[in-house]
Scaffold this active site. Sequence first.
Site, short mmCIF file in Angstrom:
data_model
loop_
_atom_site.label_atom_id
_atom_site.label_comp_id
_atom_site.label_asym_id
_atom_site.label_seq_id
_atom_site.Cartn_x
_atom_site.Cartn_y
_atom_site.Cartn_z
N HIS A 1 0.72 -1.28 0.04
CA HIS A 1 -0.08 0.10 0.03
C HIS A 1 0.90 1.20 -0.04
O HIS A 1 0.24 2.44 -0.13
CB HIS A 1 -0.87 0.16 1.09
CG HIS A 1 -2.11 -1.05 1.27
ND1 HIS A 1 -3.33 -0.76 0.83
CD2 HIS A 1 -1.86 -2.31 1.78
CE1 HIS A 1 -4.00 -2.14 1.07
NE2 HIS A 1 -3.03 -2.96 1.48
N LYS B 1 -9.19 13.36 4.71
CA LYS B 1 -8.16 12.38 4.55
C LYS B 1 -7.21 12.53 5.77
O LYS B 1 -7.16 13.56 6.48
CB LYS B 1 -7.46 12.24 3.58
CG LYS B 1 -6.70 13.56 2.92
CD LYS B 1 -6.20 13.62 1.39
CE LYS B 1 -7.23 13.33 0.38
NZ LYS B 1 -7.34 12.25 -0.36
N ARG B 2 -6.31 11.35 6.11
CA ARG B 2 -5.27 11.66 7.18
C ARG B 2 -4.40 12.95 6.92
O ARG B 2 -4.39 13.20 5.85
CB ARG B 2 -4.45 10.43 7.46
CG ARG B 2 -5.12 9.37 8.00
CD ARG B 2 -5.21 9.57 9.54
NE ARG B 2 -4.14 9.72 10.10
CZ ARG B 2 -3.66 8.66 11.05
NH1 ARG B 2 -4.62 7.55 11.32
NH2 ARG B 2 -2.64 8.69 11.78
N LYS C 1 0.05 14.42 1.28
CA LYS C 1 -1.27 14.69 0.65
C LYS C 1 -1.34 16.15 0.48
O LYS C 1 -2.70 16.46 -0.21
CB LYS C 1 -2.19 13.97 1.53
CG LYS C 1 -2.21 12.46 1.92
CD LYS C 1 -3.36 12.18 3.13
CE LYS C 1 -2.93 10.43 3.45
NZ LYS C 1 -3.77 9.67 2.18
N THR D 1 -9.03 6.19 -1.95
CA THR D 1 -10.39 5.70 -2.07
C THR D 1 -11.42 6.43 -1.71
O THR D 1 -12.49 6.41 -2.54
CB THR D 1 -10.52 4.21 -1.09
OG1 THR D 1 -9.91 4.63 0.32
CG2 THR D 1 -9.76 2.92 -1.50
N LYS E 1 -15.20 7.42 -3.57
CA LYS E 1 -16.33 7.67 -2.84
C LYS E 1 -17.09 9.00 -3.30
O LYS E 1 -18.43 9.03 -3.36
CB LYS E 1 -16.29 7.60 -1.30
CG LYS E 1 -15.82 6.30 -0.81
CD LYS E 1 -15.16 6.30 0.60
CE LYS E 1 -14.51 5.04 1.00
NZ LYS E 1 -13.58 5.26 2.08
C1 26Q Z 1 3.18 0.17 10.20
C2 26Q Z 1 3.87 -0.33 11.68
C3 26Q Z 1 3.85 0.18 12.59
C4 26Q Z 1 2.56 0.97 12.94
C5 26Q Z 1 1.79 1.53 11.99
C6 26Q Z 1 1.86 1.13 10.78
C7 26Q Z 1 1.25 1.48 9.70
C8 26Q Z 1 -0.21 1.47 9.83
C9 26Q Z 1 -1.17 2.12 8.98
C10 26Q Z 1 1.57 1.73 8.35
C11 26Q Z 1 0.83 2.06 7.32
C12 26Q Z 1 -0.71 2.24 7.72
C13 26Q Z 1 -1.70 2.50 6.64
C14 26Q Z 1 -1.62 2.76 5.40
C15 26Q Z 1 -2.55 3.42 4.54
O1 26Q Z 1 -3.65 3.38 4.91
N1 26Q Z 1 -2.15 3.48 3.05
C16 26Q Z 1 -3.38 3.45 2.26
O2 26Q Z 1 -3.99 2.66 1.76
C17 26Q Z 1 -4.92 2.79 0.86
C18 26Q Z 1 -5.85 1.38 0.46
O3 26Q Z 1 -4.85 0.79 -0.34
C19 26Q Z 1 -4.80 3.61 -0.56
O4 26Q Z 1 -5.59 4.04 -1.06
C20 26Q Z 1 -3.91 4.91 0.24
O5 26Q Z 1 -3.35 5.33 -1.03
C21 26Q Z 1 -2.89 4.36 1.31
O6 26Q Z 1 -2.19 5.65 1.47
#
Ligand code: 26Q
Length: 833
Positions: free
Chosen positions: A378, A569-570, A575, A677, A681
Amino acid sequence: MTEAAAATAEPARRPVRAAAPAGAPEAGVDAAKLQKEILAELTYSVGRTPETASTRDWFVATALAVRDRIVDRWIAEHSGPIPQKRVYYLSLEFLIGRMLFDAMNNLGLIETAREALDGLGVDIDAVREAEPDAALGNGGLGRLAACFMDSMASIGVPAYGYGIRYDHGLFRQGMRDGWQQEYPEDWLSFGNPWEFAHPEVDYPIGFGGFVEQINEGGKPKQIWRPAERVEAVAIDTPVVGWRGRHVNTLRLWSARAPDPISLDAFNRGDYVGALADRVRIESISKVLYPSDETPAGQELRLRQEFFFASASLQDLLRRHIEERGDVRSLPDHVAIQLNDTHPAIAVPELMRQLLDIHGLGWEESWDITVRTFSYTNHTLLPEALESWPVPLMERLLPRHMQIIYLINAYALEAARAKKPSDDALLASISLIDEGNGRRVRMGHLAFTGSHKVNGVSALHTDLMKQTVFRDLHSLHPDRIVNKTNGITFRRWLSQANPEMTKILIDAIGPELLDDPFRLEKLVPLADDTALHERLVAARRRNKETLAKIIAERNDVWVDPDALFDVQIKRIHEYKRQLLNLLETVAIYNAMRAQPMRPWMPRVKIFAGKAAASYRQAKLTIKLANDIARVVNSDPTVRGLLKVAFLPNYNVSLAERIIPAADLSEQISTAGMEASGTGNMKLALNGALTIGTLDGANVEIKEHVGDDNIFIFGLTAQEVEARKRRGFDARAAVESSAMLREVLDSIRSGVFSPDEPGRYRDFVEGLLNNDTFLVTADFDAYFAAQRRVYKLWRDRAAWMRASVLNTANVGWFSSDRTIGEYAKDIWNVTPAEG
Ligand code: 26Q
């Protein structure tokens, strides 16, 4: 009182009306039955009378009554024939949101329940709001997992989702003086009517200790002797699909100490000490890590990853062996999808279970493992790629570290055979990064242990092949595939925007609910003024609802006839919420310079959480609030520009904002947003996109057509080239008078009169090191915004573009995405379709 408590404190009851009389049509009879069931749940499960029940009590009673209907189907499904193959979706995040309307919508029960509750004098919309969000995820990745669960149940892919039942989901975001404050989230505090705890389904999970080598019939055998044990207890939630045809299971693990208290310590009289161990062990499932993208390298996170990976594998292996008798046939009946690298430790864990517990040899174990696993990537941001220090792994998971070394040795040997004497290649594909302290690269581990690896948009998948996985891709050219993300239309159209859905059904028929590609039937109606009028009226009501929320939460009045320009979004530098804020200031400056020009009224709406430790993101939130305060109260602007940063963005708030949006901001630095995503929406709900050629925006543009989207800015290739040349932000600012003025006003304290220097370093930082090319894209973005307003002035042309967006995004249904995973990765045939 908290917000949620305030919403539910007063009794919810209005005067009682009888439910539908006997002899009424089908739905009426059902409403009477459902009403009875709700009352029975209220009495016997909640322990309340209708007179004393709070809105929350009514929610629980209604949820339990709906749940009963799901359970009947769930049991039927599980007592039917064993499916040929099951999918196990391993994810540390499931960002579900509320479940009551989701379940009722899929069962076709919303109107029936409305009638049943109405007859009891209870407002179903208040009941809906009483449900807390299940916020077991950070953002896109977690929400994708939730959409996928809905789609798998809808198209009939037999599946289990596996994750962690966090006691506390993503923190609640509060605002103090414009700064983000994090508060603990407490979704379970009033119980959870959707789940079934199975304390009898528990697995031991080990940590630490050492590996003993014994001799078994002349062969060496490794036995891991963990120093610590935790129990993983299963808690199940049924996931009902469209029209209730299939029900899958979301199985979340909760950590339990094997001994509730340490008897030794207890007997020594140290009662508190006796409990301390338990608290430490059970902390594993206490809280979701709130950082997205930037991995927090804490030991507890690695414990979470192993805890749920090991429990899930033990569970699915037990089921497989019960059903099929032999572990060797695993890949024929089981597909395991790794949602990013967070569950990647499952690769060596499956190897360990096959080698050490089931006694298989290395080659056979590896063959089974690779044929069973697949992995979704991702992100390509280097700082987001997960890796763990070797010493930490060694200490916590000594046997796994041995196995990782062996996997690596075999992989390097195979690579050497294919491409002899290419040391750079070997270093780049190694599972061990020798660069900055020795670390295990989890992406490489997941890639090496999977038969398919997928990106989440076409562009992202191409970039995967060119960057992070270039060398692994050259060795395994068929492994990387693309699976562009999707969203469930049932939540993001039907439930979130019922008025618009009704209009679409009237226009093109109810079949669109079953097959989103039918939305294309709207294309010939793109210029239908009667359709436009109805859609405009529905959106206007959605905008009024959102305006009320903005008034309540931000104490800001906004005009529902203004253009609602949303970025939700976050909060992340890539972004580029900052780019949007700079344009806001540019417009503000222009309005002040020429107050009497016929400005179109606009509202800039922002929402999103920043990781607690992400200073720059938190400062961006503060800047948005500072700009809002100044702009919203400036009489020269005459209310024509309003800015609102809505606190505590979550799934439920998204369901309110998206149907009220006119313009969707998807403005990441090209090459950095894997897919997005929210972009899907918003387009589905008829908002037009202003965006860069990044992630799935590229494919949205291809589907909706160039005339119906506002694309601007550098492409991913151009970004790459600019960075290679060394980008000079000062030169970019020099050549844009407007940008200079914007930055000067922010730097000089126009928006922070209480602390004029607040943004000095912020602006300096941007000029010295504009990593995300905000200044490079500013002029193009500003020009694209002008194109937006030109179209907005011609309301018929705007509505035409809006209808064409809705009409052409059927492809972004997660049913389509899941269908592709089923066919190209999992080799399962969905029951429906
Ligand atoms: C990893 C290790 C330790 C702590 C936290 C994490 C961690 C947690 C969440 C790393 C990444 C995330 C989330 C990533 C994320 O949401 N990525 C998004 O995924 C979506 C679905 O595929 C995409 O549409 C977005 O572009 C992408 O940013």
